[in-house]
Write a protein that holds these residues in place. Structure first.
Motif, PDB file in Angstrom:
ATOM      1  N   SER A 231       0.813  -1.218   0.000  1.00 10.44           N
ATOM      2  CA  SER A 231       0.000   0.000   0.000  1.00 10.44           C
ATOM      3  C   SER A 231       0.842   1.263   0.000  1.00 10.44           C
ATOM      4  O   SER A 231       0.398   2.316  -0.485  1.00 10.44           O
ATOM      5  CB  SER A 231      -0.950   0.010   1.203  1.00 10.44           C
ATOM      6  N   GLY A 232       2.063   1.182   0.522  1.00 15.32           N
ATOM      7  CA  GLY A 232       2.898   2.371   0.617  1.00 15.32           C
ATOM      8  C   GLY A 232       3.962   2.494  -0.449  1.00 15.32           C
ATOM      9  O   GLY A 232       4.796   3.411  -0.397  1.00 15.32           O
ATOM     10  N   ILE A 233       3.966   1.613  -1.444  1.00 10.24           N
ATOM     11  CA  ILE A 233       4.987   1.678  -2.493  1.00 10.24           C
ATOM     12  C   ILE A 233       4.763   2.890  -3.389  1.00 10.24           C
ATOM     13  O   ILE A 233       3.644   3.205  -3.779  1.00 10.24           O
ATOM     14  CB  ILE A 233       4.963   0.381  -3.341  1.00 10.24           C
ATOM     15  N   THR A 234       5.838   3.576  -3.706  1.00  8.70           N
ATOM     16  CA  THR A 234       5.794   4.687  -4.670  1.00  8.70           C
ATOM     17  C   THR A 234       6.753   4.387  -5.817  1.00  8.70           C
ATOM     18  O   THR A 234       7.674   3.573  -5.677  1.00  8.70           O
ATOM     19  CB  THR A 234       6.178   6.023  -4.008  1.00  8.70           C
ATOM     20  N   ALA A 235       6.515   5.028  -6.936  1.00  2.26           N
ATOM     21  CA  ALA A 235       7.338   4.803  -8.132  1.00  2.26           C
ATOM     22  C   ALA A 235       8.344   5.930  -8.322  1.00  2.26           C
ATOM     23  O   ALA A 235       8.014   7.108  -8.124  1.00  2.26           O
ATOM     24  CB  ALA A 235       6.457   4.685  -9.362  1.00  2.26           C
ATOM     25  N   ASN A 236       9.548   5.585  -8.691  1.00  2.00           N
ATOM     26  CA  ASN A 236      10.539   6.566  -9.124  1.00  2.00           C
ATOM     27  C   ASN A 236      10.403   6.711 -10.637  1.00  2.00           C
ATOM     28  O   ASN A 236      11.095   6.040 -11.410  1.00  2.00           O
ATOM     29  CB  ASN A 236      11.953   6.105  -8.759  1.00  2.00           C
ATOM     30  N   VAL A 237       9.495   7.578 -11.048  1.00  2.00           N
ATOM     31  CA  VAL A 237       9.144   7.689 -12.463  1.00  2.00           C
ATOM     32  C   VAL A 237      10.347   8.076 -13.311  1.00  2.00           C
ATOM     33  O   VAL A 237      10.585   7.493 -14.387  1.00  2.00           O
ATOM     34  CB  VAL A 237       8.001   8.714 -12.651  1.00  2.00           C
ATOM     35  N   ASP A 238      11.114   9.035 -12.837  1.00  2.00           N
ATOM     36  CA  ASP A 238      12.273   9.487 -13.608  1.00  2.00           C
ATOM     37  C   ASP A 238      13.295   8.373 -13.790  1.00  2.00           C
ATOM     38  O   ASP A 238      13.892   8.241 -14.869  1.00  2.00           O
ATOM     39  CB  ASP A 238      12.930  10.688 -12.920  1.00  2.00           C
ATOM     40  N   LYS A 239      13.498   7.562 -12.754  1.00  5.67           N
ATOM     41  CA  LYS A 239      14.459   6.456 -12.850  1.00  5.67           C
ATOM     42  C   LYS A 239      13.969   5.425 -13.870  1.00  5.67           C
ATOM     43  O   LYS A 239      14.752   4.920 -14.686  1.00  5.67           O
ATOM     44  CB  LYS A 239      14.646   5.818 -11.474  1.00  5.67           C
ATOM     45  N   CYS A 240      12.675   5.137 -13.822  1.00  4.33           N
ATOM     46  CA  CYS A 240      12.102   4.188 -14.784  1.00  4.33           C
ATOM     47  C   CYS A 240      12.274   4.675 -16.215  1.00  4.33           C
ATOM     48  O   CYS A 240      12.668   3.925 -17.110  1.00  4.33           O
ATOM     49  CB  CYS A 240      10.617   3.957 -14.484  1.00  4.33           C
ATOM     50  N   GLU A 241      11.970   5.957 -16.440  1.00  2.00           N
ATOM     51  CA  GLU A 241      12.087   6.542 -17.782  1.00  2.00           C
ATOM     52  C   GLU A 241      13.536   6.578 -18.241  1.00  2.00           C
ATOM     53  O   GLU A 241      13.853   6.311 -19.403  1.00  2.00           O
ATOM     54  CB  GLU A 241      11.514   7.961 -17.774  1.00  2.00           C
TER      55      GLU A 241
END
Length: 459
Positions: free
Chosen positions: A389-399
């Protein structure tokens, strides 16, 4: 300490006067000091034993082999146990010899002594109501114990089904939240093709959703019981019509749709449903352990690993390295899975080890299954509430990983062919350039087609 004297075929023993168990339970306590874990650790099993005893008492009264006053007293004692009372009197070790006889006698004695009190007598005055003659009337350990075990496991498995669905919902929520987070997929720890983080979490949800179906099908097998089979399946010492009436009464008492097994001789020794349940638990454990491995990899770093997602910070991770935080929730679920997988081996060996008309090793099977169900249920809920429930994404790292990966060339195969795309991949690695940059430099495709192809590659 005040005591009372009880006698059995082996002699006499002093029993604490205030305890509801009797001499056979006392012998079991002395003989089987194995785990220091009493039968009461599994309340479902204690309540199931009481349900079986209540159903049998009602059946015996209906068939005229148990007096009304004894039946009412036994039923009253059973109802108290089903409601949660007297569980501390179920003191025999969960691992015991005798194919569960000690567990059955523990139940017989507690119910008998409480029933005696209800009738106005003292504990141990078995001339008025006897553990064997009355509480165990028309029964044997060999049909009581496996029936109670199957009933208890059936009820306990319902909690795991709820927990798996709860965890599945957590992954589904993240799949929706991360549906637009583009990233690179990986096979064999190497860059593969583009995908979204939402797809990754959606796959987690689907994977464990399959186990809900498998577990539901498996626990349905537990409803085939051998109540009325008595010693080896022949029904010795039961009145005519006992089996069918006992089944109906147990359905009413337990609320479970139990049914009489097709062949009572077979059902008295066969533990195949336990093996299948254990296998279903191992399957689920294996899957969530794999998922936890992925979560630890995806969150590794945070700066020198993949770092595509962030797990909730639950506690400091080191006594010497300041600021270090470890993926402790996935780690503990991994360990639950390892234990469950090991217990599956025990269940298999214990099932295979039975001889002739009875399997004497059901107590260790029971202990393994109860522990596995409990750990997987708690672990699933903890994984959802304290991690997923508390996981967040590192969008910039993924991209960033996606843009620098050569894996995207796969999407160009249908247009440029394998040879050209393979050369592009090698050049990208050698020169440290992105595939998109090389496509533009070489003018292999219009820019708008490149963007469209890369977006299509995300599915």
């Amino acid at each position: 300490m005040k005591t009372r004297i009880e006698t059995d075929s082996l002699g006499s023993k002093k029993i604490p006067a205030d305890r509801y168990y009797g001499i056979q339970t006392q012998r079991a306590v002395e003989n089987f000091s194995i785990t220091d874990i009493p039968l009461s650790i599994d309340p479902e099993m204690v309540m199931a034993l009481a349900m079986v005893k209540k159903a049998c008492a009602l059946t015996n009264r209906e068939l005229g082999v148990l007096a009304d006053d004894k039946c009412l007293a036994i039923v009253g004692a059973c109802e108290e146990i089903i409601a949660g009372q007297w569980h501390n009197e179920f003191v025999v070790d969960v691992i015991q010899g005798g194919a569960g006889t000690s567990a059955n006698m523990n139940a017989n004695e507690v119910i008998a002594n409480r029933a005696l009190e209800i009738m106005g007598h003292n504990k141990g005055e078995y001339q008025f109501l006897h553990p064997n003659n009355d509480v165990n009337c028309s029964q044997s350990t060999n049909d009581v114990y496996p029936t109670a075990l199957r009933l208890a496991l059936y009820h306990k498995a319902q909690d795991l089904l709820l927990a798996i669905n709860f965890l599945k919902e957590g992954f589904q929520e993240k799949a929706f939240e991360f549906k637009n987070v583009n990233k690179i997929g990986r096979t064999q720890m190497q860059d593969a093709v583009p995908m979204t983080l939402g797809m990754e979490f959606g796959a987690f949800a689907t994977a464990i959703g399959e186990d809900v179906i498998q577990l539901q099908q498996t626990i349905n097998l537990l409803l085939d019981i051998n109540l009325g089979a008595t010693a080896i399946g022949t029904g010795i010492n039961t009145p005519k019509g006992y089996c069918n009436k006992a089944i109906v009464n147990l359905q009413i008492v337990s609320g479970a749709p139990v049914r009489l097994a097709e062949n009572l001789v077979e059902a008295t020794w066969d533990t195949g449903d336990f093996v299948q349940l254990s296998g279903a638990l191992k399957r689920y454990a294996t899957k969530i352990s794999k998922i936890c491995n992925d979560l630890r990899l995806l969150s590794s770093g945070p700066l020198c690993g993949l770092g595509e997602i962030n797990l909730p910070k639950m506690q400091p991770g080191s006594s010497i390295m300041p600021g270090k935080v470890n993926p402790v929730i996935p780690e503990v679920v991994n360990q639950i899975a390892y234990d469950v997988i090991g217990k599956d081996v025990t269940v298999s060996i214990a099932s295979e080890g039975g001889q002739l008309q009875l399997n004497a090793f059901e107590p260790v099977i029971a202990n393994c299954l109860f522990l596995s169900l409990a750990m997987l249920t708690r672990g699933s809920r903890i994984l959802k509430t304290k991690c997923i429930s508390g996981i967040t994404a590192n969008v910039d790292k993924c991209e960033s990983f996606l843009n620098s990966s050569v894996g995207v060339v796969t999407a160009l195969n249908p247009i440029l062919g394998y040879e050209i795309t393979s050369a592009l991949a090698q050049q990208a690695v050698l020169e440290g350039k992105s595939i998109k940059t090389l496509l533009v430099e070489k003018a292999l495709l219009p820019v708008e087609d490149i963007d469209r192809l890369f977006q299509t590659a995300m599915g």
